[in-house]
Design a protein around this motif. Structure first.
Motif, mmCIF file in Angstrom:
data_model
loop_
_atom_site.group_PDB
_atom_site.id
_atom_site.type_symbol
_atom_site.label_atom_id
_atom_site.label_comp_id
_atom_site.label_asym_id
_atom_site.label_seq_id
_atom_site.Cartn_x
_atom_site.Cartn_y
_atom_site.Cartn_z
ATOM 1 N N THR A 1 0.845 -1.188 0.000
ATOM 2 C CA THR A 1 0.000 0.000 0.000
ATOM 3 C C THR A 1 0.882 1.241 0.000
ATOM 4 O O THR A 1 2.095 1.163 0.250
ATOM 5 C CB THR A 1 -0.896 0.009 1.234
ATOM 6 N N LEU A 2 0.283 2.402 -0.243
ATOM 7 C CA LEU A 2 1.042 3.650 -0.224
ATOM 8 C C LEU A 2 1.636 3.889 1.158
ATOM 9 O O LEU A 2 2.774 4.354 1.280
ATOM 10 C CB LEU A 2 0.137 4.820 -0.627
ATOM 11 N N GLY A 3 0.882 3.544 2.204
ATOM 12 C CA GLY A 3 1.403 3.704 3.560
ATOM 13 C C GLY A 3 2.658 2.876 3.795
ATOM 14 O O GLY A 3 3.621 3.340 4.419
ATOM 15 N N GLN A 4 2.658 1.634 3.307
ATOM 16 C CA GLN A 4 3.836 0.775 3.449
ATOM 17 C C GLN A 4 5.014 1.326 2.656
ATOM 18 O O GLN A 4 6.162 1.272 3.115
ATOM 19 C CB GLN A 4 3.489 -0.637 2.981
ATOM 20 N N ILE A 5 4.747 1.869 1.469
ATOM 21 C CA ILE A 5 5.816 2.445 0.660
ATOM 22 C C ILE A 5 6.414 3.663 1.344
ATOM 23 O O ILE A 5 7.633 3.840 1.376
ATOM 24 C CB ILE A 5 5.279 2.832 -0.741
ATOM 25 N N VAL A 6 5.559 4.514 1.920
ATOM 26 C CA VAL A 6 6.036 5.710 2.616
ATOM 27 C C VAL A 6 6.923 5.327 3.786
ATOM 28 O O VAL A 6 8.012 5.883 3.974
ATOM 29 C CB VAL A 6 4.846 6.566 3.089
ATOM 30 N N ARG A 7 6.491 4.350 4.576
ATOM 31 C CA ARG A 7 7.303 3.905 5.719
ATOM 32 C C ARG A 7 8.646 3.355 5.253
ATOM 33 O O ARG A 7 9.687 3.620 5.848
ATOM 34 C CB ARG A 7 6.552 2.833 6.507
ATOM 35 N N GLN A 8 8.607 2.565 4.174
ATOM 36 C CA GLN A 8 9.833 1.958 3.668
ATOM 37 C C GLN A 8 10.789 3.012 3.141
ATOM 38 O O GLN A 8 11.982 2.999 3.437
ATOM 39 C CB GLN A 8 9.489 0.955 2.567
ATOM 40 N N LYS A 9 10.267 3.946 2.351
ATOM 41 C CA LYS A 9 11.105 4.992 1.766
ATOM 42 C C LYS A 9 11.725 5.888 2.830
ATOM 43 O O LYS A 9 12.868 6.342 2.690
ATOM 44 C CB LYS A 9 10.279 5.836 0.795
ATOM 45 N N LEU A 10 10.964 6.162 3.880
ATOM 46 C CA LEU A 10 11.456 7.029 4.941
ATOM 47 C C LEU A 10 12.239 6.258 6.000
ATOM 48 O O LEU A 10 12.592 6.818 7.039
ATOM 49 C CB LEU A 10 10.293 7.783 5.601
ATOM 50 N N SER A 11 12.499 4.987 5.739
ATOM 51 C CA SER A 11 13.297 4.155 6.654
ATOM 52 C C SER A 11 12.758 4.202 8.077
ATOM 53 O O SER A 11 13.515 4.265 9.039
ATOM 54 C CB SER A 11 14.761 4.610 6.629
ATOM 55 N N PHE B 1 1.888 8.560 10.381
ATOM 56 C CA PHE B 1 2.844 7.889 11.269
ATOM 57 C C PHE B 1 4.082 8.728 11.559
ATOM 58 O O PHE B 1 4.954 8.306 12.313
ATOM 59 C CB PHE B 1 3.262 6.534 10.679
ATOM 60 N N CYS B 2 4.163 9.958 10.981
ATOM 61 C CA CYS B 2 5.309 10.834 11.239
ATOM 62 C C CYS B 2 4.855 12.114 11.931
ATOM 63 O O CYS B 2 3.749 12.598 11.719
ATOM 64 C CB CYS B 2 6.010 11.205 9.926
ATOM 65 N N ASP B 3 5.743 12.655 12.743
ATOM 66 C CA ASP B 3 5.544 13.971 13.328
ATOM 67 C C ASP B 3 6.038 14.966 12.287
ATOM 68 O O ASP B 3 7.237 15.191 12.144
ATOM 69 C CB ASP B 3 6.355 14.075 14.625
#
Length: 273
Positions: free
Chosen positions: A116-126, A168-170
């Motif tokens: 999902t886009l959420g999983q991609i965002v988490r992965q990209k942002l390490s 999931f990010c501040d």
């Protein structure tokens, strides 16, 4: 299992492993850079085991029916069978078919587990938990503080990614402005775009300053895991202080440090375009 079947399975697994490596490298472009060869091998081995198990479970379990004995008086059928047995596939054609089979298995598997886009965002942002991001040239259509004096327009294509980051990010947004009216225009544009409705971002986390040095100071004080900016000078100044940075630039700039990445836009960095 016959010897020929074993050899066929080994060849299929080799081709499968090679194609799988390409797929994983495209899916996880940042994290693979931080993994050693043993870790990559372990991931590939696990993926191969998962895919073959998944493939086995998908295959029908019905036993094969016995082929009825052919009658002696069917010369046309016998002729076709003899011709088929007498013309086995050439080595080149067989190799191509095996490659195709391996690629089909990998493609089917990755389609079934598309992130999902959420999983991609988490992965990209390490898995970074705090992000600071400039507005001009990244979130807004405008490219300078002078343009914001006239109007502020949120780029519609960036909204989905921006809202996913806030989950999931501040996240802190910031910009250099020339007057108070510019601040009001920016806040109104963000509000009209629905940025504040998700609950992940509030107006207090939109920061304004009067100089580029002030924005750099904001970033250093907040100590984010990621900073996103369109100013190459700010990116260069912060490279030794911030863990990761993303430089948004329409033209691919020369990489100034190992922890600095670049993309034409925020949404393209996350593969949304």
């Amino acid at each position: 299992m016959a010897e020929s079947s074993k050899q066929e399975l080994v060849q299929l697994m080799k081709r499968f492993g090679a194609y799988l490596t390409v797929k994983i490298s495209k899916l996880l472009p940042i994290s693979l850079q931080n993994l050693n060869s043993r870790s990559v091998g372990a991931i590939a081995g696990l993926a191969i085991a998962i895919v073959f198990t998944w493939r086995l479970l998908r295959s029908p379990n019905q036993p094969r029916r016995r082929q009825p004995k052919r009658q002696a008086g069917t010369p046309s059928s016998s002729g076709v069978n003899t011709l088929s047995n007498a013309n086995p596939l050439l080595p080149g054609i067989s190799s191509s078919l095996e490659n195709s089979r391996a690629q089909n298995v990998v493609d089917e598997f990755f389609q079934s587990v598309k992130p999902t886009l959420g999983q991609i965002v988490r992965q990209k942002l390490s898995e970074g938990r705090k992000v600071t991001c400039r507005l001009v040239g990244v979130i807004l259509e405008e490219s300078s503080p002078e343009e914001i004096q006239k109007q502020a327009t949120v780029r519609s294509s960036v909204l989905e990614v921006l809202l996913e980051i806030t989950k999931f990010c501040d996240l802190y947004l910031m910009e250099t402005v020339l007057d108070d009216e510019s601040e009001k225009k920016v806040l109104l544009a963000l509000e009209d775009a629905g940025v504040f409705t998700s609950g992940g971002l509030v107006k207090d986390k939109v920061l304004f300053c009067s100089t580029e040095i002030g924005r750099s100071s904001f970033v250093r004080q907040l100590e984010p895991d990621w900073h996103i900016d369109s100013n190459p000078e700010i990116i260069s100044q912060l490279a030794r202080f911030i863990k990761y940075q993303l430089h948004i630039s329409p033209t691919k700039p020369e990489r100034t440090a190992p922890n600095v990445f670049s993309a034409p836009s925020l949404e393209q960095f996350f593969g949304c375009v």
